[in-house]
Scaffold this motif. Structure first.
Motif, PDB file in Angstrom:
ATOM      1  N   ASP A 103      35.429  40.649  33.218  1.00 38.61           N
ATOM      2  CA  ASP A 103      34.460  40.873  34.229  1.00 38.61           C
ATOM      3  C   ASP A 103      35.255  42.259  35.005  1.00 38.61           C
ATOM      4  O   ASP A 103      36.499  42.352  34.855  1.00 38.61           O
ATOM      5  N   THR A 106      38.392  41.522  36.831  1.00 33.97           N
ATOM      6  CA  THR A 106      39.334  40.470  36.209  1.00 33.97           C
ATOM      7  C   THR A 106      39.846  41.735  35.194  1.00 33.97           C
ATOM      8  O   THR A 106      39.676  42.477  34.650  1.00 33.97           O
ATOM      9  N   ALA A 135      44.943  32.141  36.781  1.00 34.80           N
ATOM     10  CA  ALA A 135      44.060  32.303  37.862  1.00 34.80           C
ATOM     11  C   ALA A 135      44.829  31.691  39.254  1.00 34.80           C
ATOM     12  O   ALA A 135      45.264  30.697  39.322  1.00 34.80           O
ATOM     13  N   VAL A 137      44.077  30.677  42.722  1.00 39.18           N
ATOM     14  CA  VAL A 137      42.742  30.093  43.428  1.00 39.18           C
ATOM     15  C   VAL A 137      43.217  29.852  45.043  1.00 39.18           C
ATOM     16  O   VAL A 137      44.340  29.664  45.216  1.00 39.18           O
ATOM     17  N   ARG A 189      31.327  34.806  33.429  1.00 37.64           N
ATOM     18  CA  ARG A 189      32.105  34.506  34.561  1.00 37.64           C
ATOM     19  C   ARG A 189      32.660  32.988  34.503  1.00 37.64           C
ATOM     20  O   ARG A 189      32.683  32.360  35.592  1.00 37.64           O
ATOM     21  N   ARG A 192      35.718  31.407  36.430  1.00 34.69           N
ATOM     22  CA  ARG A 192      35.616  31.678  37.812  1.00 34.69           C
ATOM     23  C   ARG A 192      34.707  30.558  38.186  1.00 34.69           C
ATOM     24  O   ARG A 192      34.862  29.830  39.214  1.00 34.69           O
ATOM     25  N   ARG A 193      33.600  30.425  37.435  1.00 38.46           N
ATOM     26  CA  ARG A 193      32.589  29.244  37.819  1.00 38.46           C
ATOM     27  C   ARG A 193      33.408  27.718  37.582  1.00 38.46           C
ATOM     28  O   ARG A 193      32.736  27.060  38.131  1.00 38.46           O
ATOM     29  N   GLU A 196      35.265  27.181  40.805  1.00 40.05           N
ATOM     30  CA  GLU A 196      34.386  26.829  41.599  1.00 40.05           C
ATOM     31  C   GLU A 196      33.834  25.606  41.618  1.00 40.05           C
ATOM     32  O   GLU A 196      33.632  24.978  42.755  1.00 40.05           O
ATOM     33  N   PRO A 201      37.925  28.114  44.425  1.00 37.95           N
ATOM     34  CA  PRO A 201      37.416  29.435  43.841  1.00 37.95           C
ATOM     35  C   PRO A 201      38.478  30.388  43.522  1.00 37.95           C
ATOM     36  O   PRO A 201      39.649  30.393  44.047  1.00 37.95           O
ATOM     37  N   VAL A 202      38.612  30.922  42.400  1.00 41.14           N
ATOM     38  CA  VAL A 202      39.356  32.080  41.920  1.00 41.14           C
ATOM     39  C   VAL A 202      39.519  33.294  42.909  1.00 41.14           C
ATOM     40  O   VAL A 202      38.591  33.777  43.234  1.00 41.14           O
ATOM     41  N   LYS A 204      42.093  35.714  42.208  1.00 41.41           N
ATOM     42  CA  LYS A 204      42.453  36.757  41.109  1.00 41.41           C
ATOM     43  C   LYS A 204      42.528  35.921  39.679  1.00 41.41           C
ATOM     44  O   LYS A 204      42.981  35.112  39.425  1.00 41.41           O
ATOM     45  N   LEU A 205      42.378  37.023  38.701  1.00 46.64           N
ATOM     46  CA  LEU A 205      42.268  36.444  37.408  1.00 46.64           C
ATOM     47  C   LEU A 205      42.675  37.471  36.359  1.00 46.64           C
ATOM     48  O   LEU A 205      42.124  38.581  36.530  1.00 46.64           O
TER      49      LEU A 205
END
Length: 244
Positions: A103, A106, A135, A137, A189, A192-193, A196, A201-202, A204-205
């Motif tokens: 992403d 990312t 990740a 979170v 994504r 991240r999903r 979530e 929720p993330v 930084k990845l």
């Protein structure tokens, strides 16, 4: 045999969608004949022309990039944003493309190549090539939440494959945690999903590893060419799922 639009896209001439449009407009020839059928398949021995220019067979190249945040994992961008291939333009003359995607926001390990077959082997879930992410979170995942990710969790596009997940550190006061997760799928994504879905929720990845490859010796924006041995090992992994 590969679909014609796929071969054109892999050659870096145009995106898959644009390649389909060029075929429908009669701007593509195979062995000197105009082809307008999207289902047409071609082999390595076929001669392909796009807008009167022949697709040249290039030497296969394979690169490992430490992708920074804020760059698009694509060959071109209609919004004029910087893409991962822009990093290579001054030094790499082959028309390379990213293997899968990371992403925009990312960072981490991304492969680029001009070898379509290799890219397919590295990205299709059936080959089960592991990708490991770190990740950061918001919130602290519960044990049950992590187990859901490990078993596979339902998302809007279906249940994910089982993942390897662990929480490496957490800050109860700040309500933050750092987790490591390994998956072999590559949905949009996805990581991240997944987080979530368990309520953390993330923020930084970063992709730390791709199979046995890592980012050792590289800074964001830097890249190196894969060795022949590394490419061979990746192919072995896609064929057997393990390195002997």
């Amino acid at each position: 045999m590969e679909r014609l639009q796929k071969v054109i896209a892999y050659a870096g001439v145009a995106s898959r969608r644009k390649a389909e449009q060029l075929i429908l407009e009669g701007k593509v020839k195979v062995n000197g004949k105009v082809v307008k059928e999207l289902g047409t398949k071609v082999s390595n021995s076929d001669s392909i022309e796009v807008n009167g220019i022949k697709l040249e067979k290039e030497d296969k190249v394979y690169f490992l990039l430490y992708k920074p945040r804020g760059i698009i994992s694509a060959v071109t961008d209609d919004k004029g944003r910087k893409t991962v291939t822009d990093i290579f333009k001054k030094h790499v003359h082959q028309r390379i493309f990213p293997v899968g995607r990371l992403d925009y926001d990312t960072s981490g390990l991304l492969l680029l190549t001009n070898d379509g077959e290799f890219a397919y082997q590295m990205t299709h879930p059936k080959f089960k090539i592991d990708k490991t992410y770190i990740a950061r979170v918001k919130g602290i995942p519960t044990i049950e939440g992590l187990k859901k990710l490990q078993r596979g969790i339902k998302l809007e596009d279906g249940k994910t494959a089982p993942a390897k997940v662990s929480m490496t550190s957490f800050d109860e006061k700040a309500q933050k945690a750092i987790c490591e997760i390994t998956i072999h799928e590559g949905r949009n994504r996805q990581v991240r999903r997944m987080f979530e879905a368990i309520g953390t929720p993330v923020v930084k990845l970063k992709r730390e590893r791709f199979a046995f490859l890592d980012l050792a010796g590289l800074m964001p924006g830097e890249y190196r060419e894969l060795t022949k041995h590394e490419v061979k090992l990746l192919r072995v992994l896609s064929d057997t799922g393990k390195i002997e």
